[in-house]
Each structure stands twice: as C-alpha cells, then as structure tokens.
Design a protein around this motif. Structure first.
Motif, PDB file in Angstrom:
ATOM      1  N   ASN A  47       1.538  -7.119  12.341  1.00 46.62           N
ATOM      2  CA  ASN A  47       1.544  -6.027  11.756  1.00 46.62           C
ATOM      3  C   ASN A  47       2.464  -4.895  12.307  1.00 46.62           C
ATOM      4  O   ASN A  47       3.230  -4.228  11.573  1.00 46.62           O
ATOM      5  CB  ASN A  47       0.166  -5.403  11.363  1.00 46.62           C
TER       6      ASN A  47
ATOM      7  N   PHE B 266       9.414   3.664   4.356  1.00 44.75           N
ATOM      8  CA  PHE B 266       8.387   2.451   4.593  1.00 44.75           C
ATOM      9  C   PHE B 266       6.771   3.023   4.769  1.00 44.75           C
ATOM     10  O   PHE B 266       6.831   4.012   5.572  1.00 44.75           O
ATOM     11  CB  PHE B 266       8.546   1.461   5.638  1.00 44.75           C
ATOM     12  N   GLU B 267       5.892   2.499   4.424  1.00 45.60           N
ATOM     13  CA  GLU B 267       4.421   2.967   4.650  1.00 45.60           C
ATOM     14  C   GLU B 267       3.696   1.629   4.984  1.00 45.60           C
ATOM     15  O   GLU B 267       4.154   0.635   4.306  1.00 45.60           O
ATOM     16  CB  GLU B 267       3.925   3.639   3.410  1.00 45.60           C
TER      17      GLU B 267
ATOM     18  N   VAL C  16       3.557  -4.091   5.341  1.00 47.87           N
ATOM     19  CA  VAL C  16       4.373  -2.988   5.199  1.00 47.87           C
ATOM     20  C   VAL C  16       4.651  -2.945   3.707  1.00 47.87           C
ATOM     21  O   VAL C  16       4.781  -4.014   3.133  1.00 47.87           O
ATOM     22  CB  VAL C  16       5.634  -2.847   6.315  1.00 47.87           C
ATOM     23  N   LYS C  17       4.887  -1.796   3.083  1.00 50.31           N
ATOM     24  CA  LYS C  17       5.428  -1.632   1.746  1.00 50.31           C
ATOM     25  C   LYS C  17       6.613  -0.709   1.540  1.00 50.31           C
ATOM     26  O   LYS C  17       6.675   0.327   2.429  1.00 50.31           O
ATOM     27  CB  LYS C  17       4.130  -1.385   0.597  1.00 50.31           C
TER      28      LYS C  17
ATOM     29  N   ASP D 291       9.912  -0.382  11.293  1.00 49.40           N
ATOM     30  CA  ASP D 291      10.772   0.767  10.722  1.00 49.40           C
ATOM     31  C   ASP D 291      10.106   1.797   9.703  1.00 49.40           C
ATOM     32  O   ASP D 291      10.668   2.538   8.994  1.00 49.40           O
ATOM     33  CB  ASP D 291      11.827  -0.023   9.653  1.00 49.40           C
ATOM     34  N   THR D 292       8.634   1.834   9.864  1.00 54.28           N
ATOM     35  CA  THR D 292       7.956   2.694   9.226  1.00 54.28           C
ATOM     36  C   THR D 292       7.630   4.056   9.611  1.00 54.28           C
ATOM     37  O   THR D 292       7.363   4.068  11.053  1.00 54.28           O
ATOM     38  CB  THR D 292       6.452   2.101   9.076  1.00 54.28           C
ATOM     39  N   THR D 293       8.087   5.169   9.224  1.00 54.79           N
ATOM     40  CA  THR D 293       8.160   6.534   9.708  1.00 54.79           C
ATOM     41  C   THR D 293       6.610   6.783  10.186  1.00 54.79           C
ATOM     42  O   THR D 293       5.683   6.811   9.491  1.00 54.79           O
ATOM     43  CB  THR D 293       8.421   7.592   8.459  1.00 54.79           C
TER      44      THR D 293
ATOM     45  N   ALA E  76       6.072  -5.557  11.439  1.00 56.89           N
ATOM     46  CA  ALA E  76       6.061  -5.276   9.900  1.00 56.89           C
ATOM     47  C   ALA E  76       6.512  -3.829   9.713  1.00 56.89           C
ATOM     48  O   ALA E  76       7.475  -3.519   8.833  1.00 56.89           O
ATOM     49  CB  ALA E  76       5.186  -5.976   8.871  1.00 56.89           C
ATOM     50  N   ASN E  77       5.740  -3.531  10.413  1.00 57.80           N
ATOM     51  CA  ASN E  77       6.168  -1.661  10.462  1.00 57.80           C
ATOM     52  C   ASN E  77       6.980  -0.983  11.463  1.00 57.80           C
ATOM     53  O   ASN E  77       6.876   0.209  11.758  1.00 57.80           O
ATOM     54  CB  ASN E  77       4.623  -1.183  10.574  1.00 57.80           C
TER      55      ASN E  77
ATOM     56  N   ASN F 133       3.739  10.840   9.426  1.00 58.01           N
ATOM     57  CA  ASN F 133       4.857  10.687   8.687  1.00 58.01           C
ATOM     58  C   ASN F 133       4.943  11.791   7.815  1.00 58.01           C
ATOM     59  O   ASN F 133       4.596  12.356   6.792  1.00 58.01           O
ATOM     60  CB  ASN F 133       4.441   9.312   7.603  1.00 58.01           C
TER      61      ASN F 133
ATOM     62  N   GLY G  21      -3.785   2.948   5.682  1.00 63.04           N
ATOM     63  CA  GLY G  21      -2.750   2.464   5.138  1.00 63.04           C
ATOM     64  C   GLY G  21      -1.836   3.683   4.384  1.00 63.04           C
ATOM     65  O   GLY G  21      -2.457   4.722   4.735  1.00 63.04           O
ATOM     66  N   SER G  22      -0.679   3.486   3.814  1.00 67.66           N
ATOM     67  CA  SER G  22       0.109   4.601   3.499  1.00 67.66           C
ATOM     68  C   SER G  22       0.264   5.693   4.443  1.00 67.66           C
ATOM     69  O   SER G  22       0.353   6.920   3.985  1.00 67.66           O
ATOM     70  CB  SER G  22      -0.565   5.172   2.273  1.00 67.66           C
ATOM     71  N   SER G  23       0.288   5.168   5.715  1.00 72.44           N
ATOM     72  CA  SER G  23       0.650   6.116   6.889  1.00 72.44           C
ATOM     73  C   SER G  23      -0.507   7.261   7.032  1.00 72.44           C
ATOM     74  O   SER G  23      -0.207   8.302   7.606  1.00 72.44           O
ATOM     75  CB  SER G  23       1.990   6.884   6.781  1.00 72.44           C
TER      76      SER G  23
END
Lengths: 264, 282
Positions: free
Chosen positions: B24, A41-42, A72-73, B30-32, B27-28, B122, B208-210
């Motif tokens: 937010n 995820f990002e 998130v995407k 689990d985001t690395t 939602a994130n 990330n 965005g996109s880490s």
C-alpha cells in the motif's frame, strides 16, 4: 489470495494512467493553445481489521487499530490553465489570448465550444472560422473586396479592415472572450475545444481587456504550456514507481510460491 | 500437535500482513499528502515450560499444583498489533497553481464531508463553480468561519494560512479578475484556513481518498495558537513521505522472514514425519 498483489497492481494501473497523461502532454507539446494535464492520486479505502477503542477486557479498550489500505486510485486529471508562451507568426488571421479567456465557436449541432487556439482562417464567405471550419462567435464577416493586409484586430477585440477604394478603415466586428469560475471543470472534446460542464460554471462573456478578460494579440499564437523538463521528470518518477510496484507483486508472488512449497 | 508448526505459521501470517502494508505504501508513492504506514507486531503471550518427565503433582483437598521444575519460557508466535502511521513531512513539490496548498510540519486541513468533518494533508484543491474552495471530491475546505468563498486570481494565502482578497473585485460574482490587473490596492481578510491537530495523531482513522477521521483515542481536533500555526505554502503540494529504499529493503526482509518461517514449518513437519514413520516401527 494475498491482498498485496492487488494493492500493488492498483499502483501499477495508477502509474500507467500517469504515463498516459504525460504522453498526451508530450505529444501535444506543439499544439496551439494546448493546456497540460496532471494526474492526481488518492489512497483507496482502508480495511479496518481491528477498531481502536473496542472493549478488550471489562476495564480496558483496544488502544490501537489495525488498518490496511487497498492501494491507490486516480483522483483527478487536472488541466492547468496557465498561460502558454506567445509566438509571433505575422499571419493576419492568427489571434492569441494574453491573460484569461476563451474564444467561443459554434459546433455543427448548434452547441457551443470554447478554445484558446486562435489559429483562425478566413473562409470563402469572408468569415473567421477555426481550422475545422467552426464559426467564431460572435460571427465576424469581413466585407467583400477587403484588403487582406489591412485586417487589424486591437487588443480589446475591435476588428477593422480597409475595403478597396476606401481609405478609411471600417469597423467590421467586435470579438468577445469567455471565462469560467472553474476552468479545470471544462471537458476536453479534442480539436483544441472545451465544453461547459456542471463543474465549470456557465461562461461569463466580456470584451477583451476588460473585466478581467485577457487581451487579444493579433498575429500571435499561444503555444502549449507543456514544460518538457517537468514532464520528463514526471516520466522518470512514474516509471520508477511502476517498477517498484512490480517488485511488490514479484515479492508477493514469491511469498505465495513459498507457501505453496510448504506441502511437498 | 507440535507447537512450532503454529508458531511458524503465525510468523508467516504476520509477514503477509506486513507485505500488505508495504504494497500500500508503494502503490501510494505518488499520492499527494499520503503518510506511510508501518505494521507493528507483538509476541503472543509466552508460556512457562516445565519438565514433563518429573511427575511432581502435589494434591491437596482444594486442588493440585505442579511441583515439576520450570525449564523456561516459550514464545508462541507473533501477531499484528497495530498499523502505525508515520506523520513525517513529505517533500514539497512546486506546481505554480494557486489552488495548491501544502502544510509544513504538522497539522491537517479540515474538510466538510456529508459524514462530518474530515482531515487531510492533501492540499490540491479546486475552485467550484459557486466560488467555494473544494477538494477533488467536491467537499468544501473549511476556514475558521466555515466554507471559504474566493475568486480565481483574487486571493493569496500567507504563511500563517490567512486568505486575503482584493476587496475591489470581491462582490460581483460575474466580474472575474485576471492576473495582471490585480494590484492589491484594497486588501481584506477572507478567512483563516482551519488547521487542526490532535493529541494522539497515531489513533486517527484513515478513510481513503486522503482523508482521516478522528477516533475516540485521537482526541478532539485542536486549533493552533496563532504563533504555533504550521506554515502554509501556496503553489506547492506535499509529496508522499514513502521512502522507496526502506520499503524495498523491508520487502526483501519480509520475503526472507517468510521463507525462514516456512523452513521452520517444514523442519517441524519432517521431524514429526521421523517420529511417526521411523522412530517406532510397528
């Protein structure tokens, strides 16, 4: 409407994708040569409602910005090509790759595909084919009247077989393996097959056991590399993350309800 | 009109902003390498209240001033002041993938993007077909001498972020290496990961996109001295530092604060209603 509704919804969608990936891994837990995927995820783009550093008065600047994210995407679903465990089957046409490398098979339309699934069959022409009948390349044709039990494939891919009435084993073919600079760039097309993409780089062909290629293990099959425990833990995490995002939606909804009740 | 209505409304708007931030974070979850945001609020300017009944206006040739006694200060509400990123360490997750790197403590990996250098925590990278270490979006990861070109199974990253390769296999691009044949007999340094930090990390801009971008207030990216370099772990990725429990509690808090502010507006409204419709009957 409230941004947080959509933000949390993106979180739920993301976790759904995560579960989809996990389900596919688990359903292929017994598929020969299957390689597990992992959802990555990002965070989505941020809305900057106040940029740090903009002039506040003649002498000062705004020291701190305000940024709100939009959720998130899914950044990638990455295939993990680590070795699956080898299982001895004793079947004469089973092959496994110990180490890196893929078998090449020819599809019906003339293009190539690559696979780690070595559960080959010998068809009526004496040719080695996959379970779906795709030919193993370079072609291996066993001579007429060969003794099935005498078929032997060495770790460097030489195929020998004895023909009835002849005591000396006959060399009938040489297996080749293919490697890629970036195997995670391969695209899965189902039936345990992968196709080359722009991201994977072209296949580098070589003899098994040489130049970094893996060895071919005769009468073995490679199991899938799915770790059930890891997938289980990921499933719990995904479910809870899904749940907490739904709570965020509920909260946003109840806040909207409160706002609606302002005017009686 | 009645001030309290606007004060209450500003409270509701501020709680809504907070809810956006919490969503937010969730939602994130689990985001690395994701770092949680916290929404910081500040009070609007307060104003001095005077007793309105005492007409104490003192006039003099240049103007006038109020001589009515001061009653006290009155706040006029709240506004969102800052979204503050908390850079605490996320937990490390083992993946056994050699291309997964994670940073311990502070610092950022440097990424080359078409819009300039960007920074990320990330560390889930891939090897591109040209042999460059890339992010998932396809941007090259930077070492101290530019993009890093390596071969699969022919590199290790040590705790200091130095990348080592076996020189025997390095030159021929078509000669890939397998795990077991690499016995590390002729080791050479490829490059050192460019790990930077900023004087004021809180002013970095999230993209965005880490990715983070530097801003005017964050200061220039500074490389660490060799001793101070943060530890790099190969085969691990850093999980988000979002704590679902605190976010959950904050969410309840937001909901209730929102409700309380609504009640303020409703009370003000019903008081005004009394004033207009009941206090004076015409």
């Amino acid at each position: 409407m409230m941004r947080s509704l959509w933000t949390a919804a993106s979180g739920m969608t993301g976790q759904q994708f995560n579960i989809d990936t996990i389900s596919n891994n688990l359903s292929n837990v017994n598929t020969t040569g299957f390689k597990q995927s992992r959802a990555e995820f990002e965070d989505l783009i941020y809305q900057t409602s106040r940029i740090a550093g903009t002039p506040a008065t003649e002498l000062t600047v705004v020291p701190t910005g305000i940024q709100v994210g939009h959720g998130v995407k899914v950044g990638a679903s990455q295939k993990m090509f680590n070795q699956g465990s080898l299982q001895q089957t004793g079947n004469i046409s089973d092959l496994a790759v110990q180490g890196e490398g893929f078998f090449r098979v020819g599809l019906m339309d003339g293009s190539y595909a690559y696979t780690r699934d070595g559960s080959f069959k010998i068809d009526s022409n004496g040719q080695m084919v996959t379970s779906n009948g795709y030919r193993l390349l370079p072609e291996v044709v066993l001579p007429e009247g060969f003794e099935r039990d005498s078929l032997s494939i060495s770790q460097d891919g030489r195929i020998t077989v004895r023909v009835a009435g002849n005591d000396d084993p006959l060399l009938v073919g040489q297996l080749q393996l293919n490697r890629f600079v970036n195997p995670s760039g391969l695209s899965s097309i189902g039936e345990n097959l992968y196709k080359v993409t722009n991201a994977s780089g072209d296949a580098i062909t070589g003899r098994p056991g040489f130049d970094g290629m893996g060895k071919t293990m005769h009468k073995f099959l490679e199991m899938s590399n799915v770790s059930v425990v890891k997938e289980m833990v990921n499933m719990i995490v995904a479910q809870r993350a899904y749940e907490i995002n739904s709570k965020a939606i509920q909260t946003s909804d109840s806040m909207l309800g409160i706002a609606n009740n302002l005017k009686r | 009109m009645v001030r309290g209505i606007y004060t209450g409304a500003s409270g509701m708007v501020a709680q809504m902003h907070r809810m956006d931030t919490i969503s937010n974070n969730l939602a994130n979850v689990d985001t690395t390498g994701y770092k949680m945001d916290e929404s910081v609020h500040k009070a609007f300017p307060q104003m001095l209240m005077r007793r309105v009944n005492d007409n104490g206006l003192y006039k003099f040739p240049l103007g006038s001033f109020d001589t009515a006694p001061v009653v006290g200060m009155l706040g006029t509400g709240v506004e969102q002041n800052e979204s503050y990123t908390i850079f605490s360490q996320g937990s490390l997750k083992q993946t056994e993938n050699p291309f997964d790197l994670s940073l311990e403590d502070k610092g950022f990996f440097s990424i080359q993007t078409p819009r300039g250098e960007r920074y990320t925590r990330n560390g889930s990278f891939v090897l591109g077909k040209e042999g460059l270490l890339l992010t998932k979006e396809g941007y090259p990861v930077l070492g101290e001498n530019g993009p890093i070109s390596i071969k699969a199974n022919n590199f290790v990253v040590d705790k200091k972020g130095r990348i080592w390769e076996n020189k025997t296999y390095a030159d021929n691009a078509n000669r890939l290496v397998s795990m077991e044949e690499n016995d590390w007999d002729d080791t050479g340094l490829v490059d050192t990961l460019k790990i930077v930090d900023f004087a004021q990390t809180r002013y970095l801009r999230k993209q965005g996109s880490s990715l983070w971008a530097e801003s005017e207030n964050s200061g220039e990216p500074e490389t660490f001295s060799f001793q101070d370099r943060p530890g790099v772990q190969q085969g691990f990725i850093e999980a988000a530092n979002v704590n679902p429990v605190t976010e959950m509690v904050q969410m309840i808090e937001v909901n209730r604060a929102y409700e309380a502010n609504q009640k303020v507006i409703q009370s003000e409204d019903s008081m005004t209603n009394k004033l207009i419709n009941e206090a004076v009957r015409l």
